[in-house]
Structures are given as structure tokens and as C-alpha cells.
Design an enzyme around this catalytic site. Structure first.
Site, PDB file in Angstrom:
ATOM      1  N   ARG A  25       0.863  -1.189   0.000  1.00 52.08           N
ATOM      2  CA  ARG A  25       0.000   0.000   0.000  1.00 52.08           C
ATOM      3  C   ARG A  25       0.896   1.234   0.000  1.00 52.08           C
ATOM      4  O   ARG A  25       2.124   1.117   0.100  1.00 52.08           O
ATOM      5  CB  ARG A  25      -1.026   0.014   1.159  1.00 52.08           C
ATOM      6  CG  ARG A  25      -0.646  -0.615   2.445  1.00 52.08           C
ATOM      7  CD  ARG A  25       0.417   0.079   3.225  1.00 52.08           C
ATOM      8  NE  ARG A  25       0.224   1.505   3.335  1.00 52.08           N
ATOM      9  CZ  ARG A  25       1.170   2.379   3.554  1.00 52.08           C
ATOM     10  NH1 ARG A  25       2.434   1.983   3.701  1.00 52.08           N
ATOM     11  NH2 ARG A  25       0.935   3.666   3.639  1.00 52.08           N
ATOM     12  N   GLY A  26       0.271   2.409  -0.146  1.00 51.43           N
ATOM     13  CA  GLY A  26       1.038   3.637  -0.345  1.00 51.43           C
ATOM     14  C   GLY A  26       1.120   3.879  -1.845  1.00 51.43           C
ATOM     15  O   GLY A  26       1.489   2.965  -2.604  1.00 51.43           O
ATOM     16  N   ALA A  27       0.788   5.111  -2.266  1.00 55.40           N
ATOM     17  CA  ALA A  27       0.606   5.387  -3.699  1.00 55.40           C
ATOM     18  C   ALA A  27       1.804   4.965  -4.571  1.00 55.40           C
ATOM     19  O   ALA A  27       1.620   4.220  -5.545  1.00 55.40           O
ATOM     20  CB  ALA A  27       0.269   6.870  -3.889  1.00 55.40           C
ATOM     21  N   ARG A  38      -7.350  -0.721  -6.713  1.00 57.31           N
ATOM     22  CA  ARG A  38      -7.673   0.382  -5.786  1.00 57.31           C
ATOM     23  C   ARG A  38      -7.898   1.643  -6.632  1.00 57.31           C
ATOM     24  O   ARG A  38      -7.168   1.871  -7.599  1.00 57.31           O
ATOM     25  CB  ARG A  38      -6.551   0.608  -4.757  1.00 57.31           C
ATOM     26  CG  ARG A  38      -6.457  -0.528  -3.742  1.00 57.31           C
ATOM     27  CD  ARG A  38      -5.565  -0.165  -2.572  1.00 57.31           C
ATOM     28  NE  ARG A  38      -6.225   0.709  -1.619  1.00 57.31           N
ATOM     29  CZ  ARG A  38      -5.579   1.306  -0.619  1.00 57.31           C
ATOM     30  NH1 ARG A  38      -4.273   1.151  -0.462  1.00 57.31           N
ATOM     31  NH2 ARG A  38      -6.237   2.086   0.220  1.00 57.31           N
ATOM     32  N   GLN A  94      -2.009   2.614   9.876  1.00 58.10           N
ATOM     33  CA  GLN A  94      -0.720   2.665   9.168  1.00 58.10           C
ATOM     34  C   GLN A  94       0.336   3.405   9.985  1.00 58.10           C
ATOM     35  O   GLN A  94       1.524   3.117   9.875  1.00 58.10           O
ATOM     36  CB  GLN A  94      -0.889   3.363   7.809  1.00 58.10           C
ATOM     37  CG  GLN A  94      -1.629   2.549   6.769  1.00 58.10           C
ATOM     38  CD  GLN A  94      -3.097   2.868   6.731  1.00 58.10           C
ATOM     39  OE1 GLN A  94      -3.688   3.244   7.733  1.00 58.10           O
ATOM     40  NE2 GLN A  94      -3.717   2.721   5.584  1.00 58.10           N
ATOM     41  N   ASP A 128      -2.136  10.819  -2.370  1.00 59.73           N
ATOM     42  CA  ASP A 128      -2.551   9.737  -3.275  1.00 59.73           C
ATOM     43  C   ASP A 128      -2.932  10.266  -4.646  1.00 59.73           C
ATOM     44  O   ASP A 128      -2.838   9.552  -5.642  1.00 59.73           O
ATOM     45  CB  ASP A 128      -3.707   8.954  -2.670  1.00 59.73           C
ATOM     46  CG  ASP A 128      -3.189   8.125  -1.500  1.00 59.73           C
ATOM     47  OD1 ASP A 128      -3.103   8.666  -0.390  1.00 59.73           O
ATOM     48  OD2 ASP A 128      -2.810   6.960  -1.737  1.00 59.73           O
ATOM     49  N   ASN A 130      -5.547  12.392   0.292  1.00 59.40           N
ATOM     50  CA  ASN A 130      -4.603  11.592   1.093  1.00 59.40           C
ATOM     51  C   ASN A 130      -5.422  10.846   2.150  1.00 59.40           C
ATOM     52  O   ASN A 130      -6.655  11.010   2.242  1.00 59.40           O
ATOM     53  CB  ASN A 130      -3.530  12.489   1.721  1.00 59.40           C
ATOM     54  CG  ASN A 130      -2.398  11.684   2.342  1.00 59.40           C
ATOM     55  OD1 ASN A 130      -1.868  10.764   1.715  1.00 59.40           O
ATOM     56  ND2 ASN A 130      -2.037  11.987   3.573  1.00 59.40           N
ATOM     57  N   LYS A 131      -4.748  10.053   2.929  1.00 56.40           N
ATOM     58  CA  LYS A 131      -5.405   9.207   3.933  1.00 56.40           C
ATOM     59  C   LYS A 131      -6.456   9.960   4.744  1.00 56.40           C
ATOM     60  O   LYS A 131      -6.223  11.099   5.161  1.00 56.40           O
ATOM     61  CB  LYS A 131      -4.318   8.619   4.847  1.00 56.40           C
ATOM     62  CG  LYS A 131      -4.784   7.683   5.927  1.00 56.40           C
ATOM     63  CD  LYS A 131      -5.650   6.561   5.423  1.00 56.40           C
ATOM     64  CE  LYS A 131      -5.035   5.764   4.297  1.00 56.40           C
ATOM     65  NZ  LYS A 131      -6.054   4.929   3.585  1.00 56.40           N
TER      66      LYS A 131
END
Ligand code: MRU
Length: 318
Positions: A46-48, A75, A167, A208, A218-219
Site C-alpha cells: 500500500r502507499g501510492a 484500488r 498505518q 494519493d 490523502n489518507k
């Protein structure tokens, strides 16, 4: 590199399974595009930027037309996924291209780190969110990469736990411990209190997807931090590579926001604390309007007070 999220063996992609961290350090082997897509969807990677790199290897493993569609569905929010697929489509040597994407991501992150470190005062206490480090990229990291690059300034990290998927608590805390980066973990709702007591000097987050006007997905919870930072007159920086910019997205209002399963909110890893039958929302990302962002740090420049006009030169040369 102490922390490596992705490893390419030549005929398989090995992913550090982030669902098991920090308890277990286990690599998951993917040999098909469908296995890579499942690993992205199920958050093993995970993570862009890391998602983009993984998708590139998915195509390298199985350069079929159907692989693009399977990976594109994994995703929806991080645009790096679609950026990497587009780049892979144009490439003739798919394995070489995927490896180039991986190697470039590390270089780009080091450049972001160097740009960002100039903005960080000596001894800064840096609030960060989610995980934007080596685990979220090919290496070094974006927002956490700025911290890495500013280490000789005796900086420290305050990591928000990042509910609901944790995270920050699981991944950023682990990564900082692996590398000896001073880090203090807080729950997300403690950020305002610490800001009000002058215990935070600045905020750096990742992204993201950044729209053409600078609005940044973003998150989930990032927007809340940006509002708090403005209230306390603290710098709020976004650190991201140009592969996270979406020039075709005029502003943040149409960025697709992933909605994740309810059980991430009603409990965690099989333990349930909310009553059965309760309605749940679980958007995985939010959009911070450009006006709340002090500057966007990318590999080529630091764009202060980002706007369509200020970002345009970067987007047209990219
Ligand atoms: O759901 P995740 O863990 O993939 O979300 C990650 C983030 O929101 C990060 O901040 C972003 O991808 C940047 S990672 C360098």
C-alpha cells in the site's frame, strides 16, 4: 536499505506483507498479474508509489491485455497506479520498464527529501500521518523521506496512529524504530492538543492524488490535520512525486474516494467492539483543499501556496 517493500527476483515480485507488520516480517511472492492485483486490493502492499511499482511488475509478470484491467480495478484513489499502467503500456521491454520505475522512484524520493529538508528547521518536531516511508514507496519515502533527509538536523517524528487501518501505529512506528528515527506515537485525536501546547512545529503528509489546482487526496483524517494546522499557524506540507499529480483532474471534488469494508471501523483483526447492525461509513481518503496547503514538495520544486497557475509549469513539463 533496511526496509524494502518490494523485491524483484527476475520472475517474481516479492512484497513485504504489510498486513502482518509489525508482528511478522514475511514476504509474499506474486507470480501473476492477478496475484499482484489481489496484494494491492488486500493491502499487502500500500502507499501510492508502492502501488504503482507493484502494478508495473504485475504487467512485467504477465503482459496480457487483461492484466491492465485487473490491476486498474485493484484500488481507485492513488493515481500512481494508473500512471504506472499507462507507462507500462507504452514500454516495449516490460521487465526493464518495471525495474526502471522502481529505481526512479527511489531517486525521485531522495530528490523530494532534499527539497523538503531545506524547509525543516533544526530540532523540528514533525507531525506525520499514515505511512509515507520506505514501506509506501520503492525506498526512502515521500513525507517520511523528508524526515530521513533532515535527520542531521535532530528532527523527531510525532506519528498519528491513523485510524482505522493503523498505518501510523503499525507501519510508521515500526519503520522509525528500524532506522532509529526518534518517533512518538499518538492517537489521531491528540494532534490538536499537542499543537495548542506548542509541541508540534510542522506537519508533512503524503498524497494519493493531487488535482491540477493543488487539492490533495490523502489518507482519511489528513483534511482534519490541515484545518488544525491552519488554526495553529503551523506549516502544512504535502510531499509527493510528480507521478501523484493528475493533470486531468481540475480540482479535488471528483477524485474517486475508496470506500473500504465496515469491519475496519467496527473492530480490528477479528475483534469486534461495535454492536452488530450499526450503520458504518469507511471512506479511506479525504481531500484537503489547496488553500490549506503551505507548499507541495515534489522532486523538481517546492510550490508554495499551490494553485492551478503555480502548478501548471510542472504539469506541462512532466
Ligand atoms: O491506504 P493506504 O495505506 O494505501 O494510504 C496511503 C496514504 O494515504 C499515503 O499517505 C499516500 O499513499 C502517500 S505514500 C508515500
Amino acid at each position: 536499505m533496511k526496509v524494502q517493500a518490494l523485491r524483484w527476483t527476475g520472475d517474481a515480485l516479492e512484497l513485504l506483507d504489510q498486513r502482518l507488520l509489525p508482528e511478522q516480517v514475511v514476504y509474499l511472492t506474486c507470480r501473476t498479474a492477478a496475484e499482484v492485483a489481489a496484494a494491492i486490493r488486500d493491502m499487502a502492499v500500500r502507499g501510492a508509489p508502492a502501488i504503482g511499482c507493484a502494478a508495473a511488475f504485475g504487467i512485467a509478470l504477465e503482459p496480457e491485455e487483461t492484466s491492465y484491467a485487473v490491476l486498474a480495478k485493484s484500488r481507485p484513489t492513488a493515481v500512481n497506479l494508473f500512471w504506472a499502467l499507462e507507462r507500462m503500456r507504452r514500454a516495449t521491454d516490460k521487465k526493464a520498464e518495471a525495474q526502471a520505475i522502481l529505481a526512479e522512484d527511489i531517486e525521485v524520493n531522495r530528490a523530494i527529501g532534499a527539497q523538503g529538508a531545506k524547509l525543516v528547521p533544526r530540532g523540528a518536531r514533525i507531525l506525520t500521518y499514515c505511512n509515507t516511508g520506505a514501506l509506501a514507496t520503492a525506498g526512502h519515502g515521500t513525507a517520511l523521506g523528508v524526515v530521513r533527509s533532515a535527520r542531521d538536523k535532530d528532527v523527531s517524528v510525532i506519528a498519528c496512529e491513523t485510524r482505522p487501518y493503523l498505518q501510523g501505529a503499525r507501519l510508521t512506528a515500526w519503520e522509525c524504530l528500524q532506522e532509529g528515527i526518534p518517533c512518538t506515537l499518538i492517537t489521531d485525536n491528540m494532534a490538536g492538543h499537542l499543537m495548542s501546547r506548542n509541541e508540534i512545529d510542522l506537519v508533512i503528509v503524503g498524497a494519493d492524488r493531487i488535482a491540477a489546482n493543488g487539492d490533495t487526496a490523502n489518507k482519511i483524517g489528513t483534511y482534519t490535520l490541515a484545518v488544525l494546522a491552519r488554526r495553529h499557524r503551523l506549516p502544512f506540507y504535502v510531499a509527493a512525486p510528480l507521478s501523484t499529480f493528475d493533470a486531468d483532474m481540475p480540482d479535488g471534488s471528483k477524485i474517486p474516494i475508496e470506500e473500504r469494508p465496515a469491519d475496519e471501523v467496527t473492530g480490528y483483526r477479528g475483534q469486534r467492539w461495535a454492536p452488530e447492525g450499526i450503520c458504518v461509513r469507511n471512506p479511506a481518503f479525504d481531500v484537503t483543499p489547496a488553500e490549506l496547503i503551505t507548499a507541495i514538495i515534489c522532486e523538481k520544486a517546492v510550490v508554495v501556496a499551490p494553485s492551478r497557475e503555480r502548478l501548471l509549469p510542472l504539469l506541462t513539463t512532466h
